[in-house]
Design a protein around this motif. Structure first.
Motif, mmCIF file in Angstrom:
data_model
loop_
_atom_site.group_PDB
_atom_site.id
_atom_site.type_symbol
_atom_site.label_atom_id
_atom_site.label_comp_id
_atom_site.label_asym_id
_atom_site.label_seq_id
_atom_site.Cartn_x
_atom_site.Cartn_y
_atom_site.Cartn_z
ATOM 1 N N VAL A 164 0.848 -1.191 0.000
ATOM 2 C CA VAL A 164 0.000 0.000 0.000
ATOM 3 C C VAL A 164 0.883 1.240 0.000
ATOM 4 O O VAL A 164 1.714 1.419 0.897
ATOM 5 C CB VAL A 164 -0.941 0.003 1.214
ATOM 6 N N LEU A 165 0.683 2.097 -1.005
ATOM 7 C CA LEU A 165 1.475 3.318 -1.146
ATOM 8 C C LEU A 165 0.509 4.503 -1.165
ATOM 9 O O LEU A 165 -0.235 4.700 -2.131
ATOM 10 C CB LEU A 165 2.290 3.268 -2.439
ATOM 11 N N GLU A 166 0.519 5.289 -0.087
ATOM 12 C CA GLU A 166 -0.463 6.363 0.094
ATOM 13 C C GLU A 166 0.156 7.744 -0.087
ATOM 14 O O GLU A 166 1.151 8.088 0.527
ATOM 15 C CB GLU A 166 -1.081 6.277 1.494
ATOM 16 N N ASP A 196 3.773 2.419 2.738
ATOM 17 C CA ASP A 196 4.609 3.615 2.824
ATOM 18 C C ASP A 196 3.770 4.805 2.363
ATOM 19 O O ASP A 196 2.662 4.631 1.840
ATOM 20 C CB ASP A 196 5.866 3.467 1.961
ATOM 21 N N THR A 197 4.299 5.985 2.557
ATOM 22 C CA THR A 197 3.612 7.208 2.147
ATOM 23 C C THR A 197 4.543 8.075 1.310
ATOM 24 O O THR A 197 5.759 7.893 1.324
ATOM 25 C CB THR A 197 3.137 8.023 3.360
ATOM 26 N N PHE A 198 3.948 9.005 0.578
ATOM 27 C CA PHE A 198 4.715 10.024 -0.133
ATOM 28 C C PHE A 198 3.844 11.251 -0.270
ATOM 29 O O PHE A 198 2.647 11.223 0.068
ATOM 30 C CB PHE A 198 5.199 9.506 -1.501
ATOM 31 N N ALA A 206 12.057 7.312 -4.690
ATOM 32 C CA ALA A 206 13.093 6.272 -4.754
ATOM 33 C C ALA A 206 13.140 5.441 -3.480
ATOM 34 O O ALA A 206 13.313 4.213 -3.536
ATOM 35 C CB ALA A 206 14.447 6.907 -5.033
ATOM 36 N N SER A 207 13.016 6.080 -2.326
ATOM 37 C CA SER A 207 13.105 5.327 -1.070
ATOM 38 C C SER A 207 11.920 4.376 -0.921
ATOM 39 O O SER A 207 12.081 3.247 -0.427
ATOM 40 C CB SER A 207 13.173 6.287 0.118
ATOM 41 N N GLN A 208 10.741 4.808 -1.358
ATOM 42 C CA GLN A 208 9.570 3.933 -1.288
ATOM 43 C C GLN A 208 9.721 2.748 -2.235
ATOM 44 O O GLN A 208 9.360 1.613 -1.896
ATOM 45 C CB GLN A 208 8.303 4.728 -1.637
ATOM 46 N N SER A 214 12.703 -4.448 -1.672
ATOM 47 C CA SER A 214 13.400 -5.159 -0.593
ATOM 48 C C SER A 214 12.515 -6.176 0.112
ATOM 49 O O SER A 214 12.991 -6.904 0.989
ATOM 50 C CB SER A 214 13.924 -4.141 0.435
ATOM 51 N N LEU A 215 11.245 -6.223 -0.232
ATOM 52 C CA LEU A 215 10.337 -7.176 0.407
ATOM 53 C C LEU A 215 10.767 -8.611 0.115
ATOM 54 O O LEU A 215 11.304 -8.906 -0.963
ATOM 55 C CB LEU A 215 8.913 -6.968 -0.112
#
Length: 391
Positions: A164-166, A196-198, A206-208, A214-215
């Protein structure tokens, strides 16, 4: 003198109906600023339905008149716009798509005991919970969109794992993720691997992306809860990083206008209330698309025109059943509506909720840079009120 008075009385009886004899709907909406892109299509659709009603003889035997004021995509101006259309005789008020920008005008209507309808708001506060008992939205709540994509992806695309990317930009984004987070873990064997969020205006995620890559397991789907322009930038970076998982999102990214930013995009799916691409199986939807094109010179650019048409349709039905435009009486009729037929699927209201906590959604998928309707889905259970309220 007596003759002159008699003549004046005769003229008064035979003159065309005065404006006061019309039923007046006030549009306190954004005609400038960034909200205009959302408000104008939905308001145009609302006026198409008004024209149809007028052509068929009107409402309660009267014509519907439209008055307008510009909120300028400004909260303070929204309240002024509400007062403006009130001064122009509004008996029902149509307000901006977004809760934050529509509520100030809706509160003006509520103070007068009038009905208000948000053009296409999908936050539960845009109605009973945030404005008051006479306020409604005919659109489909953001959590319903997220839950729809969770259950559809599980059933039709064998999705068992998700990331989930919010995007934290607006409440709508949070709502999509809320619905997905509620539905997906209920499904047997389904697991959210991480989140994660952005921020919508972040130049890089990039970090997300690093966290996703990396999962231990590669997610079957990425639930991207975002709106433009940040959504397009996020999708472009996800695909550039070699992540090929099916990306899901909400209705706000409907339309092809942004696809040049992600050339050749595939594996991106979203729910809509109706398809703008000519492939919706319901003839009523395509009939509306044609009517919209006849009025504006172009087909709807996204599904966000549709709720405007629906809101006038539902309100007018309630007025006819109530026999009056009185806010409380119309509200009582609206709250009786259960699976009320509309061109874009059934709609329901209740004394507890003036929104749609379930709906038949059309599923649009982008393949090779081309969007098309591929399926339809209605969630197996309505999203509970406590979930909608974020509790």
């Amino acid at each position: 003198m007596k003759y002159a008075c008699s003549l004046l009385a005769l003229l008064a009886l035979t003159a065309p109906a005065r404006a006061a004899d019309d039923i007046t709907v006030g549009f306190a909406i954004a005609k400038s600023g960034w909200m205009e892109a959302y408000d104008t299509p939905a308001a145009t659709a609302a006026k198409i339905r008004i024209d149809e009603i007028n052509a068929a003889g009107g409402l309660l035997g009267q014509q519907i008149k439209v008055v307008e004021a510009d909120t300028r995509t400004d909260r303070a101006e929204a309240a002024k716009a509400g007062l403006d259309v009130l001064d122009q005789g509004a008996q029902m008020m149509v307000v901006s798509c977004d809760y934050d920008f529509g509520a100030p005008a809706a509160l003006v209507a509520e103070g007068e005991g009038m009905n208000s309808f948000f053009l296409c708001a999908e936050d539960v506060k845009a109605g009973l919970q945030g404005v008051g008992p006479n306020s409604f939205s005919s659109s489909v709540l953001a959590p319903v969109q997220g839950a729809t994509m969770a259950e559809w992806a599980y059933a039709k695309r064998d999705a068992r794992t998700a990331f989930v990317l919010e995007d934290t930009f607006i409440e709508y984004n949070k709502g999509i993720c809320t619905g997905f987070d509620w539905m997906f873990p209920q499904l047997e064997g389904a697991e959210i691997l991480g989140r994660d969020t952005f921020k919508n205006d972040d130049a890089s995620i990039a970090s997300q992306i690093t966290r996703i890559k990396s999962l231990e397991k590669t997610p079957d789907v990425i639930m991207l809860c975002s709106v433009m322009p940040g959504a397009a930038a996020a999708v472009r970076q996800i695909r550039a990083a070699g992540i090929e998982a099916l990306i899901l999102n909400g209705s706000a990214v409907d339309g092809s206008y942004w696809l040049d930013a992600v050339p050749g995009l595939s594996g991106f799916a979203l729910p809509v209330q109706g398809a703008i691409y000519g492939d919706d199986p319901r003839p009523e939807v395509e009939a509306f698309n044609a009517a919209y094109e006849a009025k504006t010179g172009a087909r709807p650019a996204s599904q966000y025109a549709y709720p405007g048409y629906v809101l006038i349709d539902l309100w007018a039905k309630a007025v006819e059943r109530a026999g009056t435009v009185d806010g409380a009486a119309v509200t009582a009729e609206l709250e009786k509506m259960q699976a009320e037929p509309t061109a874009f699927g059934p709609r329901s209201f209740s004394a507890e909720l003036h929104h749609q906590n379930t709906a038949l959604m059309q599923i649009v998928e982008i393949t090779g840079g081309k969007p098309a309707r591929v399926d339809e889905w209605q969630i197996s259970q309505p999203v509970p009120l406590d979930v909608l309220m974020g509790k």
